[in-house]
Design a protein around this motif. Structure first.
Motif, PDB file in Angstrom:
ATOM      1  N   PRO A  70       0.813  -1.196  -0.078  1.00  0.00           N
ATOM      2  CA  PRO A  70       0.070  -0.068   0.014  1.00  0.00           C
ATOM      3  C   PRO A  70       1.067   1.164  -0.157  1.00  0.00           C
ATOM      4  N   ARG A  71       0.338   2.341  -0.774  1.00  0.00           N
ATOM      5  CA  ARG A  71       1.242   3.566  -0.846  1.00  0.00           C
ATOM      6  C   ARG A  71       0.943   4.269   0.603  1.00  0.00           C
ATOM      7  N   GLY A  72       2.081   5.046   0.883  1.00  0.00           N
ATOM      8  CA  GLY A  72       2.077   5.676   2.118  1.00  0.00           C
ATOM      9  C   GLY A  72       1.328   7.071   1.922  1.00  0.00           C
ATOM     10  N   ASP A  73       0.611   7.546   2.952  1.00  0.00           N
ATOM     11  CA  ASP A  73      -0.040   9.032   2.743  1.00  0.00           C
ATOM     12  C   ASP A  73       1.000  10.232   2.032  1.00  0.00           C
ATOM     13  N   ASP A  74       2.162  10.258   2.278  1.00  0.00           N
ATOM     14  CA  ASP A  74       2.843  11.280   1.268  1.00  0.00           C
ATOM     15  C   ASP A  74       3.875  10.882   0.415  1.00  0.00           C
ATOM     16  N   ALA A  75       3.489   9.647  -0.067  1.00  0.00           N
ATOM     17  CA  ALA A  75       4.488   8.824  -1.063  1.00  0.00           C
ATOM     18  C   ALA A  75       3.703   8.506  -2.300  1.00  0.00           C
ATOM     19  N   ASP A  76       2.792   9.169  -2.573  1.00  0.00           N
ATOM     20  CA  ASP A  76       1.880   8.954  -3.926  1.00  0.00           C
ATOM     21  C   ASP A  76       2.762   9.014  -5.156  1.00  0.00           C
ATOM     22  N   ALA A  77       3.530  10.014  -5.432  1.00  0.00           N
ATOM     23  CA  ALA A  77       4.425  10.320  -6.553  1.00  0.00           C
ATOM     24  C   ALA A  77       5.463   9.172  -6.475  1.00  0.00           C
ATOM     25  N   PHE A  78       6.177   8.884  -5.506  1.00  0.00           N
ATOM     26  CA  PHE A  78       7.121   7.780  -5.194  1.00  0.00           C
ATOM     27  C   PHE A  78       6.658   6.572  -5.677  1.00  0.00           C
ATOM     28  N   HIS A  79       5.424   6.117  -4.964  1.00  0.00           N
ATOM     29  CA  HIS A  79       4.845   4.791  -5.231  1.00  0.00           C
ATOM     30  C   HIS A  79       4.235   4.872  -6.804  1.00  0.00           C
ATOM     31  N   ASP A  80       3.937   5.737  -7.156  1.00  0.00           N
ATOM     32  CA  ASP A  80       3.616   5.713  -8.962  1.00  0.00           C
ATOM     33  C   ASP A  80       5.024   5.582  -9.814  1.00  0.00           C
ATOM     34  N   LEU A  81       6.250   6.058  -9.383  1.00  0.00           N
ATOM     35  CA  LEU A  81       7.457   5.739  -9.955  1.00  0.00           C
ATOM     36  C   LEU A  81       7.921   4.539  -9.841  1.00  0.00           C
ATOM     37  N   VAL A  82       7.870   4.007  -8.677  1.00  0.00           N
ATOM     38  CA  VAL A  82       8.085   2.541  -8.473  1.00  0.00           C
ATOM     39  C   VAL A  82       7.214   1.507  -9.152  1.00  0.00           C
ATOM     40  N   THR A  83       5.818   1.679  -9.238  1.00  0.00           N
ATOM     41  CA  THR A  83       5.003   1.003  -9.998  1.00  0.00           C
ATOM     42  C   THR A  83       5.235   0.801 -11.486  1.00  0.00           C
ATOM     43  N   GLU A  84       5.832   2.138 -11.831  1.00  0.00           N
ATOM     44  CA  GLU A  84       6.183   2.182 -13.511  1.00  0.00           C
ATOM     45  C   GLU A  84       7.391   1.046 -13.670  1.00  0.00           C
ATOM     46  N   GLY A  85       8.351   1.379 -12.593  1.00  0.00           N
ATOM     47  CA  GLY A  85       9.683   0.761 -12.619  1.00  0.00           C
ATOM     48  C   GLY A  85       9.164  -0.948 -12.732  1.00  0.00           C
ATOM     49  N   TRP A  86       8.322  -1.324 -11.970  1.00  0.00           N
ATOM     50  CA  TRP A  86       8.049  -2.706 -11.771  1.00  0.00           C
ATOM     51  C   TRP A  86       7.414  -3.209 -13.117  1.00  0.00           C
ATOM     52  N   THR A  87       6.394  -2.306 -13.723  1.00  0.00           N
ATOM     53  CA  THR A  87       5.886  -2.668 -14.905  1.00  0.00           C
ATOM     54  C   THR A  87       7.058  -2.815 -15.791  1.00  0.00           C
ATOM     55  N   THR A  88       8.201  -2.181 -16.182  1.00  0.00           N
ATOM     56  CA  THR A  88       9.141  -2.402 -16.987  1.00  0.00           C
ATOM     57  C   THR A  88       9.984  -3.637 -16.403  1.00  0.00           C
ATOM     58  N   PHE A  89      10.354  -3.673 -15.277  1.00  0.00           N
ATOM     59  CA  PHE A  89      11.038  -5.051 -14.821  1.00  0.00           C
ATOM     60  C   PHE A  89      10.355  -6.194 -15.164  1.00  0.00           C
ATOM     61  N   LEU A  90       9.129  -6.390 -14.934  1.00  0.00           N
ATOM     62  CA  LEU A  90       8.179  -7.479 -15.360  1.00  0.00           C
ATOM     63  C   LEU A  90       8.079  -7.709 -16.980  1.00  0.00           C
ATOM     64  N   GLN A  91       8.076  -6.671 -17.628  1.00  0.00           N
ATOM     65  CA  GLN A  91       8.244  -7.158 -19.138  1.00  0.00           C
ATOM     66  C   GLN A  91       9.674  -7.373 -19.438  1.00  0.00           C
ATOM     67  N   GLN A  92      10.760  -6.907 -18.990  1.00  0.00           N
ATOM     68  CA  GLN A  92      11.870  -7.448 -18.909  1.00  0.00           C
ATOM     69  C   GLN A  92      12.268  -8.837 -18.701  1.00  0.00           C
ATOM     70  N   LEU A  93      11.517  -9.338 -17.520  1.00  0.00           N
ATOM     71  CA  LEU A  93      11.689 -10.663 -17.030  1.00  0.00           C
ATOM     72  C   LEU A  93      10.975 -11.493 -18.159  1.00  0.00           C
ATOM     73  N   ARG A  94       9.831 -11.049 -18.194  1.00  0.00           N
ATOM     74  CA  ARG A  94       9.262 -11.797 -19.612  1.00  0.00           C
ATOM     75  C   ARG A  94      10.074 -12.175 -20.951  1.00  0.00           C
ATOM     76  N   PHE A  95      10.451 -10.950 -21.342  1.00  0.00           N
ATOM     77  CA  PHE A  95      11.176 -11.010 -22.493  1.00  0.00           C
ATOM     78  C   PHE A  95      12.442 -11.732 -22.601  1.00  0.00           C
ATOM     79  N   ALA A  96      13.184 -11.689 -21.421  1.00  0.00           N
ATOM     80  CA  ALA A  96      14.342 -12.716 -20.945  1.00  0.00           C
ATOM     81  C   ALA A  96      14.168 -14.133 -21.091  1.00  0.00           C
ATOM     82  N   VAL A  97      13.102 -14.492 -20.263  1.00  0.00           N
ATOM     83  CA  VAL A  97      12.834 -15.704 -20.130  1.00  0.00           C
ATOM     84  C   VAL A  97      12.382 -16.255 -21.570  1.00  0.00           C
ATOM     85  N   GLU A  98      11.466 -15.773 -22.253  1.00  0.00           N
ATOM     86  CA  GLU A  98      10.939 -16.224 -23.400  1.00  0.00           C
ATOM     87  C   GLU A  98      11.882 -15.975 -24.643  1.00  0.00           C
TER      88      GLU A  98
END
Length: 195
Positions: free
Chosen positions: A80-108
């Motif tokens: 869950p995102r913290g009260d004052d960390a919305d922008a950072f939480h969104d940035l990390v979520t976008e990073g995870w989106t990239t990383f999951l696609q990199q994982l999928r690409f590398a494995v496949e």
């Protein structure tokens, strides 16, 4: 918890190894920089808890792997995102989106292959580069803020462009010699600056 999900066309044990073998993680996570090894260690191996095919990370995020047809569903539950960390939480979520696609690409597409990456970040949109660059490949994924495209000329590599919350480009290449990699870096440095 909010979640991100990809389905990887590989057996569960193969995908689990991609999350639990440090050398394998380094082949897909993020991009090349001096702190990559420490980042991989911190995220995936320090103060984590394994329970079957569930990996709870120290920051509260959690991977869950389950069979899905002939592949593996990888769900990343975000803490869950913290009260004052919305922008950072969104940035990390976008990073995870990239990383999951990199994982999928590398494995496949590049199992066991070493990669070299280029990384660019800054202000302004990144996905508009697709309008000015001629790439021979195919669409890999699209999300609200990102697009991924395979690139045949990079040893069947992957280009990920991110527009928000900040602009980013990650180029994953395979098998390029030093000269070709340097040419690619010079070209994309100029493209990034001109966008």
């Amino acid at each position: 918890m909010s979640g991100l999900e990809v389905t990887v066309a590989a057996p569960l044990d193969t995908v689990w190894k991609a999350l639990r073998d440090e050398e394998v993680v380094r082949r897909w996570h993020g991009w090349d920089y001096d702190g990559l090894d420490a980042e991989v260690e911190q995220i995936y191996f320090t103060d984590v808890v394994e329970d079957g095919h569930v990996l709870a990370l120290s920051g509260g995020d959690r991977f869950r792997l389950t069979p899905s047809g002939e592949g593996t569903a990888v769900v990343l539950d975000r803490a869950p995102r913290g009260d004052d960390a919305d922008a950072f939480h969104d940035l990390v979520t976008e990073g995870w989106t990239t990383f999951l696609q990199q994982l999928r690409f590398a494995v496949e597409r590049q199992p066991g292959a070493e990669r070299r990456t280029l990384y660019f970040s800054g202000d302004g949109p990144a996905t508009t580069l697709l309008e000015t660059v001629d790439l021979d490949g195919e669409p890999w994924f699209r999300s609200a803020n990102q697009v991924g495209v395979t690139v045949d000329a990079w040893g069947e590599g992957l280009l990920v462009l991110v527009d928000a919350p900040s602009a980013m480009a990650v180029l994953s290449t395979y098998g390029l010699d030093d000269e070709a990699f340097a040419e690619l870096e010079a070209r994309w440095t100029a493209l990034w600056a001109a966008r």
